[in-house]
Design a protein around this motif. Structure first.
Motif: not given
Length: 211
Positions: A115-118, A125-127, A130-132
């Motif tokens: 979850t680090e990117p979140l 970026s939004d893209l 959403d992928a993360a």
């Protein structure tokens, strides 16, 4: 024999729904005033097949047995069970058919890495967000809400296929919680049992059965 056992459990659930309704006529159990122990019209076999074909997903059998033999949503833990259509609308389609990477013994370190990117990337970026997010939530169907940021998901594939997962926001050191039952019907029937037996079920499913 397996078919007989399954049918027996479904009949028990139907009977226990009526008992729970008689037990809680004032709808004092959390969420009961929302669903009032009533289930929606059952899903037809054709509707189920069409959904699975369209989404390229085979739903766990205990869950489909509930949808087609008991009701397509309605009464259930917390604010109840979503209909399949509503469940789909609350689940990102890109996450629906992907692999579920969560597991009951996930460590804090594994969770934090996933979850680090979140959590820490404020400029994501939004893209990419959403992928993360879809990586974390992948392979699960949102079947209901507990209110606020807490939702209930059903694992659709892999070793833990059929299990229920309680989710919240993406907090550090706080992996999502897998309930103790192995499938939807056992979890659902336990909810009815605890109502009938006057258990405190404010946080139903988060404690071991019998406590």
């Amino acid at each position: 024999m397996l078919f007989w056992k399954k049918e027996t459990q479904l009949e028990q659930i139907k009977n226990k729904l009526e008992k729970a309704m008689r037990k809680d006529t004032a709808f004092l159990v959390f969420g009961a005033s929302s669903h009032k122990y009533r289930v929606d019209d059952k899903l037809t076999a054709k509707e189920l097949t069409e959904w699975q074909t369209k989404n390229q997903v085979t739903l766990p059998e205990p869950y489909t047995q509930f949808l087609t033999k008991v009701g397509n949503g309605g009464a259930g833990p917390y604010y109840g069970i979503y209909s399949l259509k509503k469940a789909t609308s609350y689940t990102d389609k890109n996450a629906l058919a992907t692999k579920c990477v969560l597991h009951p013994r996930m460590t804090k370190e594994e969770w934090n890495q996933l979850t680090e990117p979140l959590i820490s990337d404020e400029d994501i970026s939004d893209l990419k967000y959403d992928a993360a997010r879809n990586r974390v939530m992948g392979g699960m169907l949102c079947i209901g809400t507990q209110g606020c940021e807490y939702d209930m998901y059903l694992v659709l594939e892999g070793k833990h296929r059929g299990k229920i997962v309680y989710t919240s926001d993406f907090y550090p050191d706080h992996p999502f919680f897998f309930v103790y039952e192995d499938n939807f019907l056992d979890w659902y029937e336990r909810w009815l049992d605890e109502i009938i037996l006057d258990y405190d079920i404010a946080w139903f499913g988060s404690r071991m059965p019998g406590e």
